[in-house]
Design a protein around this motif. Structure first.
Motif, PDB file in Angstrom:
ATOM      1  N   THR A 103      -7.586   4.328  -0.961  1.00  0.00           N
ATOM      2  CA  THR A 103      -6.631   3.233  -1.156  1.00  0.00           C
ATOM      3  C   THR A 103      -6.867   2.550  -2.490  1.00  0.00           C
ATOM      4  O   THR A 103      -7.766   2.921  -3.250  1.00  0.00           O
ATOM      5  CB  THR A 103      -6.704   2.236   0.026  1.00  0.00           C
ATOM      6  N   GLY A 120      -5.855  -1.474  -4.717  1.00  0.00           N
ATOM      7  CA  GLY A 120      -5.299  -2.833  -4.616  1.00  0.00           C
ATOM      8  C   GLY A 120      -5.924  -3.731  -5.657  1.00  0.00           C
ATOM      9  O   GLY A 120      -6.686  -3.276  -6.514  1.00  0.00           O
ATOM     10  N   GLU A 171      -2.074  -9.098   1.588  1.00  0.00           N
ATOM     11  CA  GLU A 171      -1.376  -7.810   1.446  1.00  0.00           C
ATOM     12  C   GLU A 171      -1.520  -7.266   0.014  1.00  0.00           C
ATOM     13  O   GLU A 171      -1.390  -8.030  -0.959  1.00  0.00           O
ATOM     14  CB  GLU A 171       0.114  -8.045   1.777  1.00  0.00           C
ATOM     15  N   GLU A 172      -1.796  -5.988  -0.117  1.00  0.00           N
ATOM     16  CA  GLU A 172      -1.949  -5.282  -1.414  1.00  0.00           C
ATOM     17  C   GLU A 172      -3.216  -5.694  -2.171  1.00  0.00           C
ATOM     18  O   GLU A 172      -3.353  -5.382  -3.352  1.00  0.00           O
ATOM     19  CB  GLU A 172      -0.717  -5.458  -2.321  1.00  0.00           C
ATOM     20  N   VAL A 230      -7.684  -5.962  -2.126  1.00  0.00           N
ATOM     21  CA  VAL A 230      -8.932  -5.475  -1.530  1.00  0.00           C
ATOM     22  C   VAL A 230      -9.853  -6.683  -1.456  1.00  0.00           C
ATOM     23  O   VAL A 230     -10.127  -7.323  -2.474  1.00  0.00           O
ATOM     24  CB  VAL A 230      -9.533  -4.342  -2.383  1.00  0.00           C
ATOM     25  N   HIS A 285      -4.342  -7.066   6.836  1.00  0.00           N
ATOM     26  CA  HIS A 285      -3.509  -6.978   5.633  1.00  0.00           C
ATOM     27  C   HIS A 285      -4.197  -6.456   4.385  1.00  0.00           C
ATOM     28  O   HIS A 285      -3.568  -5.709   3.620  1.00  0.00           O
ATOM     29  CB  HIS A 285      -2.810  -8.305   5.379  1.00  0.00           C
ATOM     30  N   ARG A 293      -5.918  -4.028   1.894  1.00  0.00           N
ATOM     31  CA  ARG A 293      -5.881  -2.551   1.943  1.00  0.00           C
ATOM     32  C   ARG A 293      -7.269  -1.978   2.192  1.00  0.00           C
ATOM     33  O   ARG A 293      -7.394  -0.820   2.599  1.00  0.00           O
ATOM     34  CB  ARG A 293      -5.309  -2.018   0.639  1.00  0.00           C
ATOM     35  N   VAL A 312      -8.071   0.825   8.233  1.00  0.00           N
ATOM     36  CA  VAL A 312      -8.313   0.135   6.955  1.00  0.00           C
ATOM     37  C   VAL A 312      -9.695   0.518   6.426  1.00  0.00           C
ATOM     38  O   VAL A 312     -10.713   0.235   7.075  1.00  0.00           O
ATOM     39  CB  VAL A 312      -8.229  -1.399   7.144  1.00  0.00           C
ATOM     40  N   GLU A 325      -7.113   6.993  -7.593  1.00  0.00           N
ATOM     41  CA  GLU A 325      -6.513   5.875  -6.839  1.00  0.00           C
ATOM     42  C   GLU A 325      -6.265   4.696  -7.769  1.00  0.00           C
ATOM     43  O   GLU A 325      -5.209   4.056  -7.723  1.00  0.00           O
ATOM     44  CB  GLU A 325      -7.424   5.441  -5.679  1.00  0.00           C
ATOM     45  N   CYS A 380      -2.744   2.304  -9.000  1.00  0.00           N
ATOM     46  CA  CYS A 380      -2.698   0.910  -8.524  1.00  0.00           C
ATOM     47  C   CYS A 380      -1.704   0.081  -9.343  1.00  0.00           C
ATOM     48  O   CYS A 380      -1.742   0.071 -10.563  1.00  0.00           O
ATOM     49  CB  CYS A 380      -4.089   0.299  -8.636  1.00  0.00           C
TER      50      CYS A 380
END
Ligand code: GLN
Length: 360
Positions: free
Chosen positions: A24, A26, A47-48, A50, A74, A76, A96, A135, A139
Motif C-alpha cells: 500500500t 499513502g 483516509e489515504e 499511513v 481508514h 491505509r 490493513v 508503491e 502514491c
C-alpha cells in the motif's frame, strides 16, 4: 532479510517487522496520542494516510467495537514500535497492512523536520525494497484525492433521534460517530446527509443548525459542502469541526493551506482569546485556515503555533472548531462546544434570520 519495507519520499528505505501482509501507499503522518488507538484507526479523517503512533506500545487495553468511530479502519497502513496481537488480529480482519519493530522515534523526527511525506509499504515473505519504491512511485499527494469525500461518506441519509426539540443537519464528509453522539446526548435529532447532498435536500429537512463534519484530505476538494455554506450562511446557523471549519472558512471568504506535518494528538493547547483560558484538545489535521476572511473572527488559537482553532460570526450565527471537541479520545475540556452549537438554535427573537420552509 526483512519481511517489511517502507520507502519514504526522502529516499530512505526503512526495514520493519511485518505484522499484517499487503502492499500500500499513502501520506505518512504521526499521532502523539497515547490512548485512543481504536478511535484513531477508525477515524475517517485518516483516509489515504499511513498512521504512525509515536507512543511505543499500541493495543495494551484490547480492541472493543463500541469505541470505533466508523465501521472500518481508514488509514491505509498502521505503524508502531510494537502492536499487540489484539490489534494485529483486528487489522488482519480489516486487510490493513501493519508493521512494527522499527525506530518510530526516528520516523517521527523525520516527519517533524521534513514534513508529512509519501510512503510506499510492502509487507510479506516476498517483500523487497524495490517493491516498496514501486508503491511509493504510485502514491498521490493528499490534494490529488479529489473524490475523497465520496469515498468516506454515508451511502444513505440517516437520522439519529434525540429526545429534545432541536434538529441538526450534518453533512457527512467523513464524520466521527462521537460527533453525532455528542449532539444526540444533548437532545438534538441529527439528520446525517451524504456528502454531495444539495441545498434542496438541506432545505427539506428545515433543521435548526447546518453542521459540516470532520473529514479527510484537502478542504479545497469539498466544493459541494462549500456551496451549502455559501447558500445557507445568514439564514441557518452553521457549525463545523476540523475539515468543517476549513470548509466554512473557505466558503465565507477565507483561505486554507497545508501545514508541514499537522497536529495529531490529545494534548494540543488552545487559548480562548476572549477569556484567556487555555484548554487541552484532541486534534487530527494537516491543513489549517490561513486567513479567516472578513466574515469570521478568530476566537481561539493554538498556543504552540498561533494557528486558528476557533472561528465565529455572531452576525451570521457561525461557530467552528479546528480541534475535536467530541474528545474521542482525549481530554473533555472542550465538550461545551456542543452546547454552544445547540444554543444557536434558540434563535427566535434573537435577531437571527431563519429559513422558512412551507410545510406540506
Ligand atoms: N480531522 C479532520 O477533519 C481533518 C481535516 C483535514 N482533512 C486536514 O487534514 O486538515
Amino acid at each position: 532479510m526483512s519481511d517489511a519495507y517502507l520507502a519514504l519520499e526522502d529516499g530512505r528505505v526503512v526495514e520493519a517487522r511485518g505484522r499484517v501482509p499487503g502492499r500500500t501507499r499513502g501520506e505518512l503522518v504521526f499521532t502523539t496520542a497515547y490512548t485512543g488507538y481504536e478511535e484513531s484507526l477508525t477515524d475517517p479523517s485518516y483516509e489515504e494516510q499511513v498512521l504512525t503512533f509515536s507512543y511505543p506500545l499500541i493495543g495494551n487495553y484490547g480492541v472493543r467495537a463500541e469505541r470505533f468511530e466508523s465501521d472500518r479502519v481508514h488509514p491505509r497502513a498502521a505503524v508502531a514500535r510494537e502492536f499487540t496481537d489484539d490489534v494485529v488480529e483486528w487489522l488482519a480482519d480489516e486487510g490493513v497492512p501493519a508493521v512494527d519493530h522499527l525506530d518510530t522515534r526516528d520516523l517521527v523526527t523525520s516527519i517533524r523536520e521534513e514534513g508529512a511525506m509519501k510512503v510506499g509499504i510492502v509487507v510479506g515473505e516476498d517483500a523487497t525494497p524495490e517493491a516498496a519504491k514501486e508503491e511509493l512511485a504510485k502514491c498521490k499527494g493528499m490534494s490529488e484525492h479529489v473524490d475523497i469525500g465520496t469515498q468516506v461518506t454515508t451511502p444513505e441519509p440517516t437520522t439519529y433521534e434525540g429526545d429534545g426539540d432541536k434538529t441538526v443537519t450534518l453533512i457527512d464528509c467523513g464524520a466521527k460517530q462521537s460527533i453525532i453522539d455528542s449532539l444526540v446526548e444533548r437532545g438534538a435529532t441529527v439528520h446525517v446527509l451524504p456528502y454531495g447532498s444539495t441545498a434542496d435536500d438541506v432545505t427539506a429537512l428545515d433543521s435548526d443548525v447546518l453542521f459540516i463534519s470532520n473529514g479527510p484530505g484537502d478542504p479545497e476538494n469539498f466544493g459541494a459542502a462549500r456551496e451549502l455554506v455559501e447558500e445557507f450562511a445568514g439564514e441557518v446557523p452553521i457549525a463545523g469541526i476540523c475539515l468543517g471549519q476549513q470548509i466554512v472558512a473557505s466558503a465565507l471568504g477565507g483561505t486554507t493551506e497545508k501545514m508541514a506535518f499537522g497536529h495529531r494528538g490529545v494534548n494540543q493547547p488552545v487559548r480562548d482569546l476572549d477569556t484567556g483560558k487555555v484548554i487541552m484538545t484532541t486534534q487530527n489535521h494537516g491543513y489549517t485556515v490561513a486567513d479567516p476572511g472578513e466574515n469570521l473572527e478568530v476566537t481561539q488559537v493554538n498556543v504552540n503555533d498561533d494557528t486558528a482553532e476557533g472561528l465565529e460570526s455572531e452576525a451570521l450565527s457561525v461557530i467552528t472548531r479546528q480541534y475535536h471537541p467530541e474528545a474521542h479520545p482525549g481530554p473533555h475540556d472542550s465538550l461545551g462546544f456542543f452546547d454552544d452549537v445547540l444554543s444557536m438554535a434558540d434563535s427566535e427573537g434573537n435577531g437571527r434570520k431563519r429559513r422558512v420552509v412551507a410545510s406540506d
